[in-house]
Motif scaffolding. Structure first.
Motif, PDB file in Angstrom:
ATOM      1  N   LEU A 431       0.830  -1.206   0.000  1.00 37.64           N
ATOM      2  CA  LEU A 431       0.000   0.000   0.000  1.00 37.64           C
ATOM      3  C   LEU A 431       0.867   1.258   0.000  1.00 37.64           C
ATOM      4  O   LEU A 431       0.507   2.265  -0.628  1.00 37.64           O
ATOM      5  N   ALA A 432       2.001   1.232   0.721  1.00 43.87           N
ATOM      6  CA  ALA A 432       2.908   2.391   0.708  1.00 43.87           C
ATOM      7  C   ALA A 432       3.449   2.605  -0.692  1.00 43.87           C
ATOM      8  O   ALA A 432       3.556   3.761  -1.167  1.00 43.87           O
ATOM      9  N   PHE A 433       3.808   1.514  -1.374  1.00 44.84           N
ATOM     10  CA  PHE A 433       4.283   1.614  -2.750  1.00 44.84           C
ATOM     11  C   PHE A 433       3.191   2.163  -3.666  1.00 44.84           C
ATOM     12  O   PHE A 433       3.449   3.029  -4.516  1.00 44.84           O
ATOM     13  N   VAL A 434       1.952   1.687  -3.491  1.00 47.37           N
ATOM     14  CA  VAL A 434       0.839   2.177  -4.305  1.00 47.37           C
ATOM     15  C   VAL A 434       0.615   3.666  -4.050  1.00 47.37           C
ATOM     16  O   VAL A 434       0.332   4.445  -4.983  1.00 47.37           O
ATOM     17  N   THR A 435       0.741   4.083  -2.783  1.00 53.93           N
ATOM     18  CA  THR A 435       0.560   5.507  -2.460  1.00 53.93           C
ATOM     19  C   THR A 435       1.622   6.358  -3.160  1.00 53.93           C
ATOM     20  O   THR A 435       1.319   7.435  -3.719  1.00 53.93           O
ATOM     21  N   SER A 436       2.890   5.893  -3.155  1.00 56.45           N
ATOM     22  CA  SER A 436       3.963   6.628  -3.840  1.00 56.45           C
ATOM     23  C   SER A 436       3.675   6.730  -5.327  1.00 56.45           C
ATOM     24  O   SER A 436       3.841   7.788  -5.951  1.00 56.45           O
ATOM     25  N   TYR A 437       3.222   5.609  -5.913  1.00 57.32           N
ATOM     26  CA  TYR A 437       2.908   5.613  -7.344  1.00 57.32           C
ATOM     27  C   TYR A 437       1.777   6.585  -7.643  1.00 57.32           C
ATOM     28  O   TYR A 437       1.838   7.353  -8.623  1.00 57.32           O
ATOM     29  N   ALA A 438       0.730   6.603  -6.789  1.00 60.08           N
ATOM     30  CA  ALA A 438      -0.410   7.494  -7.021  1.00 60.08           C
ATOM     31  C   ALA A 438       0.005   8.952  -6.894  1.00 60.08           C
ATOM     32  O   ALA A 438      -0.479   9.818  -7.639  1.00 60.08           O
ATOM     33  N   LYS A 447      -4.960  15.530 -11.132  1.00 65.00           N
ATOM     34  CA  LYS A 447      -6.410  15.344 -10.902  1.00 65.00           C
ATOM     35  C   LYS A 447      -6.725  13.989 -10.257  1.00 65.00           C
ATOM     36  O   LYS A 447      -7.836  13.464 -10.401  1.00 65.00           O
ATOM     37  N   ILE A 448      -5.774  13.424  -9.564  1.00 57.67           N
ATOM     38  CA  ILE A 448      -5.979  12.092  -8.998  1.00 57.67           C
ATOM     39  C   ILE A 448      -5.896  12.173  -7.483  1.00 57.67           C
ATOM     40  O   ILE A 448      -4.996  12.791  -6.923  1.00 57.67           O
ATOM     41  N   VAL A 484     -12.355  13.830 -18.006  1.00 53.33           N
ATOM     42  CA  VAL A 484     -12.057  15.261 -18.015  1.00 53.33           C
ATOM     43  C   VAL A 484     -11.986  15.796 -16.587  1.00 53.33           C
ATOM     44  O   VAL A 484     -11.094  16.564 -16.230  1.00 53.33           O
ATOM     45  N   GLU A 485     -12.902  15.377 -15.733  1.00 55.92           N
ATOM     46  CA  GLU A 485     -12.937  15.880 -14.370  1.00 55.92           C
ATOM     47  C   GLU A 485     -11.906  15.157 -13.506  1.00 55.92           C
ATOM     48  O   GLU A 485     -11.261  14.222 -13.928  1.00 55.92           O
ATOM     49  N   ASP A 486     -11.802  15.656 -12.266  1.00 55.74           N
ATOM     50  CA  ASP A 486     -10.942  14.986 -11.300  1.00 55.74           C
ATOM     51  C   ASP A 486     -11.499  13.607 -10.979  1.00 55.74           C
ATOM     52  O   ASP A 486     -12.710  13.359 -11.082  1.00 55.74           O
ATOM     53  N   GLY A 487     -10.610  12.731 -10.540  1.00 50.63           N
ATOM     54  CA  GLY A 487     -11.043  11.384 -10.203  1.00 50.63           C
ATOM     55  C   GLY A 487     -10.411  10.910  -8.921  1.00 50.63           C
ATOM     56  O   GLY A 487      -9.441  11.498  -8.423  1.00 50.63           O
ATOM     57  N   SER A 488     -10.970   9.832  -8.390  1.00 49.12           N
ATOM     58  CA  SER A 488     -10.457   9.312  -7.127  1.00 49.12           C
ATOM     59  C   SER A 488     -10.396   7.797  -7.177  1.00 49.12           C
ATOM     60  O   SER A 488     -11.142   7.146  -7.904  1.00 49.12           O
ATOM     61  N   GLY A 508     -13.865   6.367 -12.561  1.00 52.97           N
ATOM     62  CA  GLY A 508     -13.492   6.743 -13.926  1.00 52.97           C
ATOM     63  C   GLY A 508     -14.582   6.424 -14.933  1.00 52.97           C
ATOM     64  O   GLY A 508     -15.766   6.277 -14.604  1.00 52.97           O
ATOM     65  N   VAL A 509     -14.157   6.290 -16.199  1.00 53.48           N
ATOM     66  CA  VAL A 509     -15.121   6.098 -17.297  1.00 53.48           C
ATOM     67  C   VAL A 509     -15.689   4.691 -17.300  1.00 53.48           C
ATOM     68  O   VAL A 509     -16.740   4.439 -17.915  1.00 53.48           O
ATOM     69  N   GLY A 510     -15.046   3.743 -16.638  1.00 53.98           N
ATOM     70  CA  GLY A 510     -15.575   2.399 -16.522  1.00 53.98           C
ATOM     71  C   GLY A 510     -15.570   1.605 -17.814  1.00 53.98           C
ATOM     72  O   GLY A 510     -14.898   1.951 -18.799  1.00 53.98           O
TER      73      GLY A 510
END
Length: 579
Positions: A431-438, A447-448, A484-488, A508-510
């Motif tokens: 999860l720490a690695f994923v957080t760094s990547y994000a 926008k993420i 186009v908009e921000d995403g989470s 996201g767009v799914g």
């Protein structure tokens, strides 16, 4: 056309000719039986009517004997003894002779003699009075047999009466011209007893009938039925005939024969179903037997289907699944002992093939892991170039804070990816690695937003490295970046009955529902999808590391994006394939 259909059709074609032949023969048999029964009943009715006619004619003969007897002839001629004693003696002699005539037959009858010239009446039973008016009225009705009410010993009885008038036929219309009138009374009980004897010989219900509506039933007759038959207008006024009449929801066969001598008709009726009862019973027995044979045939075909067709179909379907690459396919339905050995051998063969394929695939995975260790030591040019370009851009704008944050995140990212000592990590480190990547991707795209909510008890769980990052990467590249908009991205953890789940959900767009369904189906069948190879790789690594039931579940998220669930058994019970 399957086997069961062929068997049922074969049974039908075997039984159908038998039905056709039987129906034809039954119709012919019924016709013959009806004809023979009709002939027999008509003969019986004719014979019985002849017996009645002969008996009544025999009684009528007594009238001729009476008219020719000297004592009766003497009185008819008007020769009456002057002496009272002689007169009484003659009357007594005449009454005794009439009594002998009455006793000479087993029939209950009465003979009365009238002498109009003497106003005298003599009877074989109780004394009667001479009534000229009544006698004249009776003679006007004719000299044939008629049914009337009379008083016998003070009791009213119905009798058949016939008159014989002498000395000539003309005297029958003019009482003054007659010298003697003989009245023969035949009690109705005699006809009833004859009808009873006729009924005793069969199952019929005869009665005597006259066109005027009068009838004489047998002693056990169903008189309401008799009246219904008379009202049905099915009886002719003369001649011989038979007719079928429906009464009380049943069909009755009616035989009628009219006597030319008596003017009465003997009627006999019987339910048609009683006549054809033997044929009907035989027909029902045949239908029952045929129905049982057909039922047993269908049961046999069904058993053949269950014990032969179903196992063969199950094996065939399993072979088709196996051919499509679904190597976990097994025949699980319960089979009979004839196919059990074949099913067991098939399952063992499938298990061996699956084991070999998994062994080969595992070797391939290990080779890929080795390649990945080598590749992890290299820098991803595209990812690195974008990150450095961002740092250069920020440096030109004298923005030191983004440069410092990007540098730290980038350092953490490459520190994690370049560790080649082992391929197992913890949920916390992943999860720490994923957080760094994000964070790196957010500095690039701006926008993420990434949120992590995992229970503390799950953070120490051991999992293969780079298990969650490919999922997050897919969510950013295919879901949030085109938006186009921000995403989470929201990462949550769950624990339930020994299972661990990491859920990665984006807004996201799914993907279209059909593609989501197809992707999940391919993952479940362990078939490589045309796209999302990263998901399939993670799915297979989970299965081979933690065992059956582990893997990825793909669903559409309520926010519009995708919901990816990674699930596996807890570490204590997990099946470690490699480390």
């Amino acid at each position: 056309m399957n086997l069961i259909t062929k068997v049922i059709l074969l049974i039908f074609f075997l039984i159908a000719p038998i039905f056709i032949i039987y129906i034809y023969s039954n119709q012919k048999s019924t016709q013959v039986v009806e004809e023979q029964i009709n002939i027999a009943n008509q003969n019986r009715v004719s014979h019985f009517l002849s017996a009645i006619e002969d008996t009544m004619e025999q009684v009528s003969v007594y009238a001729n004997i009476v008219t020719k007897d000297p004592d009766f002839a003497e009185l008819a001629a008007g020769a009456v003894p002057e002496n009272g004693y002689d007169y009484s003696l003659m009357i007594g002699t005449i009454e005794r002779k009439l009594g002998l005539f009455s006793l000479s037959t087993s029939w209950m009858n009465r003979i009365s003699v009238y002498f109009p010239a003497l106003d005298l009446a003599v009877s074989s039973q109780t004394p009667i009075a001479y009534n000229e008016k009544e006698l004249a009225d009776n003679l006007r009705k004719g000299t044939s047999w008629t049914l009337r009410n009379v008083q016998v010993s003070g009791i009213t009885k119905r009798v058949f009466t016939r008159y014989f008038v002498g000395p000539s036929a003309a005297a029958a219309t003019d009482l003054s011209k007659s010298s003697i009138v003989v009245e023969v009374d035949l009690m109705e009980n005699n006809i009833t007893m004859l009808l009873d004897s006729f009924k005793t010989n069969g199952n019929n219900d005869p009665f005597f009938y006259k066109a005027s509506g009068e009838y004489v039933p047998n002693s056990s007759s169903d008189e309401p039925m008799v009246r219904e038959i008379i009202q049905s207008k099915s009886l002719g006024s003369d001649g011989s005939h038979k007719n079928i009449v429906k009464l009380r929801n049943k069909q009755y066969l009616i035989y009628a024969l009219t006597s030319d001598k008596l003017g009465w008709t003997l009627v006999d009726y019987v339910p048609l179903e009683d006549i054809l009862a033997p044929v009907t019973r035989s027909k029902h027995l045949f239908y029952l037997t045929s129905g049982l044979l057909l039922l047993f045939g269908v049961i046999a075909a069904f058993l053949l289907y269950v014990h032969v067709q179903v196992p063969i179909r199950s094996l065939t379907q399993s072979v088709f699944h196996f051919k499509r690459g679904e190597f976990s396919t097994r025949v699980t339905t319960k089979q009979n002992r004839d196919f059990q050995l074949l099913v067991t051998q098939f399952n063992e063969m499938a298990a061996q093939i699956q084991h070999l394929i998994e062994k080969v695939y595992l070797s391939d995975i290990r080779a890929k892991e080795a390649s990945m260790k080598q590749l992890q030591s290299q820098i991803n040019p595209h990812f690195l170039y974008n990150s450095l370009a961002f740092i250069v851009s920020m440096a030109k704008m004298n923005r030191t804070q983004p440069i410092v944050s990007m540098a730290h995140s980038l350092a953490d990212y490459y520190r994690y990816t370049t560790r080649n000592d082992r391929m197992i990590t913890t949920v916390r480190d992943e999860l720490a690695f994923v957080t760094s990547y994000a964070e790196v991707m957010n500095w690039q795209l701006g926008k993420i937003r990434c949120e992590t909510h995992v229970p503390e008890s799950m953070l120490h769980e051991a999992i293969p490295r780079l298990l969650i990052q490919p999922i997050v990467e897919n969510a950013i590249v295919h879901g949030l970046e085109p938006k186009v908009e921000d995403g989470s991205i929201r990462i949550t953890g769950e624990e339930e009955q020994g299972w661990r789940r990491i859920i990665v959900e984006d807004d996201g767009v799914g993907m279209p529902p059909s593609e989501v369904e197809e992707l999940q189906e391919r993952l479940a069948k362990q078939k490589l999808p045309e796209r999302s190879c990263g998901l399939w790789n993670v799915h297979m690594r989970l299965r081979y590391h933690f065992g059956e039931g582990s893997g990825i579940i793909v669903e559409a998220a309520a926010s519009g994006g995708l919901r990816i669930t990674l699930q596996w058994l807890k570490q204590e019970t997990a099946v470690h394939v490699y480390e």
